[in-house]
Write a protein that holds these residues in place. Structure first.
Motif, PDB file in Angstrom:
ATOM      1  N   ASP A  89      11.034   0.893  17.723  1.00  0.00           N
ATOM      2  CA  ASP A  89      11.284   2.321  17.506  1.00  0.00           C
ATOM      3  C   ASP A  89      10.163   2.885  16.633  1.00  0.00           C
ATOM      4  OD1 ASP A  89      12.214   4.886  16.722  1.00  0.00           O
ATOM      5  OD2 ASP A  89      14.271   4.267  17.095  1.00  0.00           O
ATOM      6  N   LYS A  90       9.195   3.484  17.254  1.00  0.00           N
ATOM      7  CA  LYS A  90       8.005   3.971  16.545  1.00  0.00           C
ATOM      8  C   LYS A  90       8.318   5.145  15.624  1.00  0.00           C
ATOM      9  CE  LYS A  90       4.728   2.268  19.998  1.00  0.00           C
ATOM     10  NZ  LYS A  90       5.757   1.397  20.611  1.00  0.00           N
ATOM     11  N   ASP A  91       9.279   5.974  15.994  1.00  0.00           N
ATOM     12  CA  ASP A  91       9.637   7.123  15.153  1.00  0.00           C
ATOM     13  C   ASP A  91      10.235   6.659  13.826  1.00  0.00           C
ATOM     14  OD1 ASP A  91       8.733   9.021  16.957  1.00  0.00           O
ATOM     15  OD2 ASP A  91      10.675   9.190  17.969  1.00  0.00           O
ATOM     16  N   ILE A  92      11.116   5.672  13.883  1.00  0.00           N
ATOM     17  CA  ILE A  92      11.704   5.132  12.658  1.00  0.00           C
ATOM     18  C   ILE A  92      10.621   4.462  11.815  1.00  0.00           C
ATOM     19  CG2 ILE A  92      13.252   3.356  11.729  1.00  0.00           C
ATOM     20  CD1 ILE A  92      15.181   3.976  13.972  1.00  0.00           C
ATOM     21  N   TRP A  93       9.714   3.726  12.482  1.00  0.00           N
ATOM     22  CA  TRP A  93       8.619   3.056  11.766  1.00  0.00           C
ATOM     23  C   TRP A  93       7.756   4.069  11.014  1.00  0.00           C
ATOM     24  CZ3 TRP A  93       3.328   3.054  11.519  1.00  0.00           C
ATOM     25  CH2 TRP A  93       2.719   1.941  10.922  1.00  0.00           C
ATOM     26  N   LYS A  94       7.427   5.162  11.676  1.00  0.00           N
ATOM     27  CA  LYS A  94       6.582   6.195  11.055  1.00  0.00           C
ATOM     28  C   LYS A  94       7.278   6.851   9.876  1.00  0.00           C
ATOM     29  CE  LYS A  94       4.191   7.267  15.393  1.00  0.00           C
ATOM     30  NZ  LYS A  94       4.063   8.255  16.487  1.00  0.00           N
ATOM     31  N   SER A  95       8.550   7.180  10.035  1.00  0.00           N
ATOM     32  CA  SER A  95       9.276   7.825   8.934  1.00  0.00           C
ATOM     33  C   SER A  95       9.439   6.872   7.756  1.00  0.00           C
ATOM     34  CB  SER A  95      10.643   8.330   9.412  1.00  0.00           C
ATOM     35  OG  SER A  95      11.460   7.252   9.848  1.00  0.00           O
ATOM     36  N   THR A  96       9.632   5.585   8.034  1.00  0.00           N
ATOM     37  CA  THR A  96       9.738   4.585   6.966  1.00  0.00           C
ATOM     38  C   THR A  96       8.410   4.446   6.237  1.00  0.00           C
ATOM     39  OG1 THR A  96      11.398   3.356   8.233  1.00  0.00           O
ATOM     40  CG2 THR A  96      10.320   2.184   6.426  1.00  0.00           C
ATOM     41  N   LEU A  97       7.331   4.421   6.999  1.00  0.00           N
ATOM     42  CA  LEU A  97       5.993   4.344   6.405  1.00  0.00           C
ATOM     43  C   LEU A  97       5.765   5.506   5.448  1.00  0.00           C
ATOM     44  CD1 LEU A  97       3.002   3.181   6.439  1.00  0.00           C
ATOM     45  CD2 LEU A  97       2.567   4.918   8.187  1.00  0.00           C
ATOM     46  N   LEU A  98       6.013   6.710   5.909  1.00  0.00           N
ATOM     47  CA  LEU A  98       5.764   7.907   5.097  1.00  0.00           C
ATOM     48  C   LEU A  98       6.660   7.950   3.863  1.00  0.00           C
ATOM     49  CD1 LEU A  98       5.310  10.571   7.934  1.00  0.00           C
ATOM     50  CD2 LEU A  98       3.531   9.360   6.664  1.00  0.00           C
ATOM     51  N   SER A  99       7.867   7.386   3.975  1.00  0.00           N
ATOM     52  CA  SER A  99       8.799   7.397   2.845  1.00  0.00           C
ATOM     53  C   SER A  99       8.339   6.494   1.697  1.00  0.00           C
ATOM     54  CB  SER A  99      10.198   6.969   3.301  1.00  0.00           C
ATOM     55  OG  SER A  99      10.236   5.583   3.620  1.00  0.00           O
ATOM     56  N   LYS A 100       7.444   5.572   1.999  1.00  0.00           N
ATOM     57  CA  LYS A 100       6.967   4.631   0.977  1.00  0.00           C
ATOM     58  C   LYS A 100       5.716   5.126   0.259  1.00  0.00           C
ATOM     59  CE  LYS A 100       8.969   0.538   3.129  1.00  0.00           C
ATOM     60  NZ  LYS A 100       8.907  -0.919   3.207  1.00  0.00           N
ATOM     61  N   ILE A 101       5.224   6.297   0.631  1.00  0.00           N
ATOM     62  CA  ILE A 101       3.967   6.809   0.086  1.00  0.00           C
ATOM     63  C   ILE A 101       4.196   7.657  -1.163  1.00  0.00           C
ATOM     64  CG2 ILE A 101       2.027   8.369   0.530  1.00  0.00           C
ATOM     65  CD1 ILE A 101       2.064   7.452   3.428  1.00  0.00           C
ATOM     66  N   ILE A 102       3.409   7.374  -2.191  1.00  0.00           N
ATOM     67  CA  ILE A 102       3.367   8.181  -3.411  1.00  0.00           C
ATOM     68  C   ILE A 102       1.966   8.783  -3.511  1.00  0.00           C
ATOM     69  CG2 ILE A 102       3.464   8.161  -5.937  1.00  0.00           C
ATOM     70  CD1 ILE A 102       5.374   5.824  -5.774  1.00  0.00           C
ATOM     71  N   LEU A 103       1.889  10.057  -3.833  1.00  0.00           N
ATOM     72  CA  LEU A 103       0.595  10.726  -3.931  1.00  0.00           C
ATOM     73  C   LEU A 103       0.137  10.812  -5.388  1.00  0.00           C
ATOM     74  CD1 LEU A 103       1.036  13.667  -1.382  1.00  0.00           C
ATOM     75  CD2 LEU A 103       0.238  11.333  -0.976  1.00  0.00           C
ATOM     76  N   ASP A 104      -1.114  10.497  -5.594  1.00  0.00           N
ATOM     77  CA  ASP A 104      -1.730  10.571  -6.912  1.00  0.00           C
ATOM     78  C   ASP A 104      -1.907  12.037  -7.313  1.00  0.00           C
ATOM     79  OD1 ASP A 104      -3.206  10.204  -9.209  1.00  0.00           O
ATOM     80  OD2 ASP A 104      -4.656   8.845  -8.304  1.00  0.00           O
ATOM     81  N   THR A 105      -1.514  12.375  -8.530  1.00  0.00           N
ATOM     82  CA  THR A 105      -1.687  13.741  -9.031  1.00  0.00           C
ATOM     83  C   THR A 105      -2.438  13.763 -10.360  1.00  0.00           C
ATOM     84  OG1 THR A 105       0.459  13.674 -10.166  1.00  0.00           O
ATOM     85  CG2 THR A 105       0.431  14.528  -7.901  1.00  0.00           C
ATOM     86  N   GLU A 106      -3.028  12.628 -10.732  1.00  0.00           N
ATOM     87  CA  GLU A 106      -3.647  12.531 -12.057  1.00  0.00           C
ATOM     88  C   GLU A 106      -5.078  11.993 -12.039  1.00  0.00           C
ATOM     89  OE1 GLU A 106       0.478  11.594 -14.525  1.00  0.00           O
ATOM     90  OE2 GLU A 106      -0.922   9.968 -14.079  1.00  0.00           O
TER      91      GLU A 106
END
Length: 232
Positions: free
Chosen positions: A94-111
């Protein structure tokens, strides 16, 4: 094993930014395809957290990490353009679930404002990981190795995780990895510099302590002229 990933940032005004981000399908992997390839090889379930640098503000007011994240979302559906990634990606049910899981693990640097700060912030965000994978341009990888090694040996960054630098296949615009110049401190007994009070690594590191650009260029021209006078 818990794995953390640090995707090093890239200045959005860098020449060839989109090429460095994506590369040239089907064979040349830029920063983000290399990142996806590594995630697929290690298995997303083993990836604990993904930290995307950097926290530098762009002219639009956004962080560089946000631009990278948005570019990833925009192009993620085209990841199968890459020959080395397609077999790995096709195993996902299920590629859609894989993509959403991937994106959910991302933290963006703000510093972070530079490479060292990226590594320091990543060390904090990825604490508890057994392995931290740093993904960056093949032109930037040598500096990442140097900076990480320095922080670890000085005890500023934890040595508990295994730190690994993984280069992509896109060097800086109109350059090659062979254009990178590295000066190691003399360490072999047959190196004539080992007995000298002045060494190339000491001299050229001082160049970056000179704030005035014109002074830097003037010194480089003098050195270049002196070298050419001897070798020509």
């Amino acid at each position: 094993m818990k794995i953390g990933i640090l995707v090093h940032g890239r200045h959005v005004e860098a020449q060839g930014w989109e090429y460095m981000m994506w590369g040239n399908p089907p064979h040349i992997l830029g920063l983000l395809p290399r990142f996806i390839q590594i995630v697929l090889q290690y298995n997303l379930d083993s990836i604990d957290c993904i930290f995307i640098g950097s926290g530098v503000r762009t002219q639009t007011g956004h962080y560089e990490s946000e631009h990278i994240y948005e570019f990833l979302i925009k192009n993620l559906d085209m990841i199968s353009q890459f020959e080395s990634i397609t077999p790995l990606f096709e195993t996902i049910a299920d590629k859609d679930i894989w993509k959403s899981t991937l994106l959910s693990k991302i933290i963006l640097d703000t510093e972070s404002q530079n490479t060292q700060q990226e590594i320091l912030n990543a060390s904090s965000k990825l604490s508890g990981c057994d392995q931290i994978l740093q993904i960056t341009s093949c032109s930037h990888a040598p500096r990442c190795i140097k900076t990480t090694s320095d922080l670890v040996t000085r005890g500023i960054v934890s040595a508990a995780p295994i730190w690994m630098v993984i280069p992509d296949m896109t060097p800086y615009f109109q350059t090659r990895p062979s254009d990178i110049c590295i000066f190691e401190p003399p360490h072999r007994s047959d190196d004539p510099f080992i007995e000298e009070s002045i060494t190339p690594n000491q001299v050229f590191q001082q160049l970056f302590r000179i704030k005035n650009h014109e002074d830097r260029v003037s010194i480089l021209r003098d050195v270049d002229k002196a070298i050419k006078k001897i070798i020509d």
